[in-house]
Motif scaffolding. Structure first.
Motif, PDB file in Angstrom:
ATOM      1  N   VAL A  13      30.453   4.015  38.749  1.00  0.00           N
ATOM      2  CA  VAL A  13      31.463   3.871  39.116  1.00  0.00           C
ATOM      3  C   VAL A  13      32.196   4.043  37.210  1.00  0.00           C
ATOM      4  O   VAL A  13      33.315   4.469  36.673  1.00  0.00           O
ATOM      5  N   ILE A  31      38.148   8.337  45.960  1.00  0.00           N
ATOM      6  CA  ILE A  31      37.092   8.226  46.430  1.00  0.00           C
ATOM      7  C   ILE A  31      37.308   7.994  47.657  1.00  0.00           C
ATOM      8  O   ILE A  31      36.887   8.885  49.215  1.00  0.00           O
ATOM      9  N   SER A  38      31.665  11.046  46.253  1.00  0.00           N
ATOM     10  CA  SER A  38      30.701   9.799  45.932  1.00  0.00           C
ATOM     11  C   SER A  38      29.947   9.995  47.516  1.00  0.00           C
ATOM     12  O   SER A  38      29.787  10.263  48.650  1.00  0.00           O
ATOM     13  N   ARG A  45      27.748   2.702  45.320  1.00  0.00           N
ATOM     14  CA  ARG A  45      28.239   4.172  45.128  1.00  0.00           C
ATOM     15  C   ARG A  45      28.245   4.474  44.242  1.00  0.00           C
ATOM     16  O   ARG A  45      28.190   4.517  42.860  1.00  0.00           O
ATOM     17  N   ARG A  46      28.140   6.101  43.921  1.00  0.00           N
ATOM     18  CA  ARG A  46      27.840   6.962  42.899  1.00  0.00           C
ATOM     19  C   ARG A  46      28.719   7.930  43.705  1.00  0.00           C
ATOM     20  O   ARG A  46      28.431   8.762  44.108  1.00  0.00           O
ATOM     21  N   VAL A  47      28.474   8.143  41.877  1.00  0.00           N
ATOM     22  CA  VAL A  47      29.074   9.795  41.669  1.00  0.00           C
ATOM     23  C   VAL A  47      28.623  11.273  41.243  1.00  0.00           C
ATOM     24  O   VAL A  47      28.058  10.998  40.301  1.00  0.00           O
TER      25      VAL A  47
END
Length: 64
Positions: A13, A31, A38, A45-47
């Motif tokens: 993030v 998100i 994501s 949490r990764r995008v």
């Protein structure tokens, strides 16, 4: 085939904040609203980088 390392394909993030110039609150709001894809990796949490590109493309289309 040229494949980027995993850490370059899934952004944290704070990295997305830096790329888009938005606050943490704004990123998590995007998100939650489903406007920025994501994934969960463990508790983080990764995008995906492609999701950032898609989000920017969508903004450009709306502005045109």
């Amino acid at each position: 085939m040229n494949v980027a390392p995993l850490e370059q394909r899934l952004l944290k993030v704070p990295e997305v904040m830096a790329v888009l110039g938005l606050s943490r609150w704004q990123i998590y709001n995007l998100i939650r609203a489903g406007e920025l894809e994501s994934v969960k990796v463990g508790r983080s949490r990764r995008v995906p980088l492609v999701a950032v590109d898609a989000f920017v493309s969508q903004l450009r289309e709306e502005a045109a």
